[in-house]
Scaffold this active site. Structure first.
Site, PDB file in Angstrom:
ATOM      1  N   ARG A   1      -0.280  -2.587  -6.625  1.00 59.38           N
ATOM      2  CA  ARG A   1      -0.612  -3.632  -5.641  1.00 59.38           C
ATOM      3  C   ARG A   1      -1.591  -4.635  -6.242  1.00 59.38           C
ATOM      4  O   ARG A   1      -1.423  -5.848  -6.104  1.00 59.38           O
ATOM      5  CB  ARG A   1      -1.206  -2.967  -4.397  1.00 59.38           C
ATOM      6  CG  ARG A   1      -1.675  -3.916  -3.293  1.00 59.38           C
ATOM      7  CD  ARG A   1      -2.043  -3.069  -2.083  1.00 59.38           C
ATOM      8  NE  ARG A   1      -2.868  -3.765  -1.108  1.00 59.38           N
ATOM      9  CZ  ARG A   1      -2.371  -4.519  -0.122  1.00 59.38           C
ATOM     10  NH1 ARG A   1      -1.083  -4.691  -0.007  1.00 59.38           N
ATOM     11  NH2 ARG A   1      -3.190  -5.090   0.741  1.00 59.38           N
TER      12      ARG A   1
ATOM     13  N   HIS B   1      -2.106   2.105  -5.807  1.00 55.68           N
ATOM     14  CA  HIS B   1      -2.809   0.854  -5.511  1.00 55.68           C
ATOM     15  C   HIS B   1      -2.908  -0.046  -6.740  1.00 55.68           C
ATOM     16  O   HIS B   1      -3.069  -1.258  -6.617  1.00 55.68           O
ATOM     17  CB  HIS B   1      -4.206   1.163  -4.963  1.00 55.68           C
ATOM     18  CG  HIS B   1      -4.558   0.336  -3.771  1.00 55.68           C
ATOM     19  ND1 HIS B   1      -3.866   0.417  -2.583  1.00 55.68           N
ATOM     20  CD2 HIS B   1      -5.525  -0.599  -3.579  1.00 55.68           C
ATOM     21  CE1 HIS B   1      -4.397  -0.429  -1.707  1.00 55.68           C
ATOM     22  NE2 HIS B   1      -5.402  -1.054  -2.288  1.00 55.68           N
TER      23      HIS B   1
ATOM     24  N   LYS C   1      -2.044  -1.995   8.050  1.00 56.38           N
ATOM     25  CA  LYS C   1      -3.177  -1.408   8.761  1.00 56.38           C
ATOM     26  C   LYS C   1      -3.205  -1.892  10.211  1.00 56.38           C
ATOM     27  O   LYS C   1      -2.945  -3.056  10.494  1.00 56.38           O
ATOM     28  CB  LYS C   1      -4.492  -1.786   8.063  1.00 56.38           C
ATOM     29  CG  LYS C   1      -4.676  -1.114   6.706  1.00 56.38           C
ATOM     30  CD  LYS C   1      -6.038  -1.450   6.123  1.00 56.38           C
ATOM     31  CE  LYS C   1      -6.285  -0.700   4.819  1.00 56.38           C
ATOM     32  NZ  LYS C   1      -7.615  -1.023   4.239  1.00 56.38           N
TER      33      LYS C   1
ATOM     34  N   HIS D   1      -3.908  -9.003   4.013  1.00 50.35           N
ATOM     35  CA  HIS D   1      -5.358  -8.997   4.187  1.00 50.35           C
ATOM     36  C   HIS D   1      -5.729  -9.796   5.430  1.00 50.35           C
ATOM     37  O   HIS D   1      -5.265 -10.927   5.602  1.00 50.35           O
ATOM     38  CB  HIS D   1      -6.050  -9.625   2.967  1.00 50.35           C
ATOM     39  CG  HIS D   1      -6.036  -8.745   1.760  1.00 50.35           C
ATOM     40  ND1 HIS D   1      -6.214  -9.230   0.486  1.00 50.35           N
ATOM     41  CD2 HIS D   1      -5.864  -7.399   1.629  1.00 50.35           C
ATOM     42  CE1 HIS D   1      -6.157  -8.226  -0.375  1.00 50.35           C
ATOM     43  NE2 HIS D   1      -5.952  -7.119   0.294  1.00 50.35           N
TER      44      HIS D   1
ATOM     45  N   TYR E   1      -9.569 -11.138  -6.350  1.00 48.26           N
ATOM     46  CA  TYR E   1      -8.647 -11.342  -7.476  1.00 48.26           C
ATOM     47  C   TYR E   1      -8.975 -12.592  -8.280  1.00 48.26           C
ATOM     48  O   TYR E   1      -8.380 -12.819  -9.324  1.00 48.26           O
ATOM     49  CB  TYR E   1      -7.203 -11.420  -6.966  1.00 48.26           C
ATOM     50  CG  TYR E   1      -6.751 -10.109  -6.395  1.00 48.26           C
ATOM     51  CD1 TYR E   1      -6.402  -9.049  -7.217  1.00 48.26           C
ATOM     52  CD2 TYR E   1      -6.720  -9.896  -5.015  1.00 48.26           C
ATOM     53  CE1 TYR E   1      -6.026  -7.822  -6.700  1.00 48.26           C
ATOM     54  CE2 TYR E   1      -6.342  -8.687  -4.487  1.00 48.26           C
ATOM     55  CZ  TYR E   1      -6.001  -7.650  -5.335  1.00 48.26           C
ATOM     56  OH  TYR E   1      -5.638  -6.437  -4.818  1.00 48.26           O
TER      57      TYR E   1
ATOM     58  N   ARG F   1       0.862  -1.176   0.000  1.00 48.48           N
ATOM     59  CA  ARG F   1       0.000   0.000   0.000  1.00 48.48           C
ATOM     60  C   ARG F   1       0.904   1.233   0.000  1.00 48.48           C
ATOM     61  O   ARG F   1       2.042   1.177   0.473  1.00 48.48           O
ATOM     62  CB  ARG F   1      -0.894   0.029   1.243  1.00 48.48           C
ATOM     63  CG  ARG F   1      -1.808  -1.183   1.409  1.00 48.48           C
ATOM     64  CD  ARG F   1      -2.584  -1.066   2.719  1.00 48.48           C
ATOM     65  NE  ARG F   1      -3.527  -2.161   2.917  1.00 48.48           N
ATOM     66  CZ  ARG F   1      -3.254  -3.271   3.618  1.00 48.48           C
ATOM     67  NH1 ARG F   1      -2.064  -3.408   4.197  1.00 48.48           N
ATOM     68  NH2 ARG F   1      -4.161  -4.222   3.753  1.00 48.48           N
TER      69      ARG F   1
END
Length: 302
Positions: free
Chosen positions: A251, A248, A177, A274, A283, A153
């Site tokens: 990514r 992004h 995150k 994730h 994806y 990110r």
């Protein structure tokens, strides 16, 4: 004011209890600011603690004129969480968004670049570009290579530290995150480009608060998110690529290309950081022909 104290408490809750990043906390706070601005601009003598369902409906209708359904759904969700918190902390007894439905939106598939697109962008970088005597072309190549080859990110990229580089082991440590850390493999070529930039970086007078930060501007300060967006925007324009590209996008392309080449979805999830495999499953759309090839190759009754 009492509701402003509630907002401060909510921000502390998001940081401490939910472990959200500062960027996420600012986004939640911005949603609340939109609501309070609406109340002030329309001389409505209410605040988030006293607001009722009818006023919230009027606000949602007003805001829907200027934002798309996806952004509207995110704003409603953020405000609903805020009012749930106010109820939990006894600031109010009801959630004015309980009867308000979010707009129905389809699942947005990520934009991706082909390998040829990636090569075009990298080959477009002027490696001789200098500013104030500092070669920023080599820095920009290292940035693009790191975004793409590690699937970072943009917030993770600008926070990447020299002490996070474990090149002998072939990994970098990434803080994602909620300050959750993960180790991501890094290829030899990307290591080479980063080391070229590190040699240039040694020529910069680094600011005290950025001593360990990998990617700097010519003043020796940590790059901002906006600066990375600008670097990519100018690169895309120069290359003539007719696609909407952001940090992004690299990514997304990282994950897409791994999946197309047979990588395990669980491994991709771990590299992307994730929390849920469901997020990574987006994806699975990427290349229907690839999925057909997998079926033809591995199914016993093809």
């Amino acid at each position: 004011m009492k509701w402003q104290n509630a907002l401060i408490d909510y921000q502390h809750y998001l940081k401490i209890e939910r472990g959200l990043s500062q960027n996420s906390i600012e986004n939640y706070s911005y949603d609340i600011k939109k609501l309070t601005n609406y109340l002030n601009d329309n001389s409505i003598s209410k605040n988030p603690i006293t607001i009722d369902n009818d006023t919230i409906k009027e606000f949602i209708y007003f805001i829907s004129k200027s934002i798309n359904p996806r952004s509207q759904a995110r704003l409603i969700s953020g405000l609903r969480n805020f009012f749930d918190y106010l109820i939990f902390e006894n600031y109010r007894t009801t959630n004015p968004l309980d009867l308000i439905e979010s707009p129905k939106i389809g699942r947005k598939l990520p934009d991706t670049l082909s390998v040829e697109d990636i090569d075009l962008l990298i080959n477009t970088i002027d490696l001789s570009y200098q500013y104030q005597g500092i070669n920023l072309g080599e820095r920009n190549r290292a940035i693009i290579e790191t975004l793409y080859s590690c699937g970072l990110r943009v917030s993770e990229l600008i926070e990447l530290k020299i002490s996070d580089l474990f090149f002998d082991e072939g990994f970098i440590k990434v803080t994602g995150k909620g300050d959750k850390q993960r180790f991501v493999p890094i290829g030899v070529n990307t290591q080479k480009f980063i080391n070229i930039w590190r040699n240039i970086r040694n020529q910069i007078q680094v600011q005290p608060d950025s001593k360990d930060v990998l990617f700097l501007n010519y003043k020796g300060k940590k790059l901002t998110r906006a600066m990375v967006f600008t670097i990519i925007k100018k690169l895309v324009e120069k290359s003539g690529l007719k696609k909407n590209v952001s940090p992004h996008t690299f990514r997304h392309s990282f994950a897409t290309h791994l999946l197309e080449n047979g990588a395990d979805l669980r491994a991709i999830q771990m590299m992307l950081g994730h929390e849920s495999i469901t997020t990574t499953e987006i994806y699975m759309h990427v290349d229907r022909s690839h999925l057909s090839d997998v079926l033809n190759k591995f199914h016993p009754r093809k």
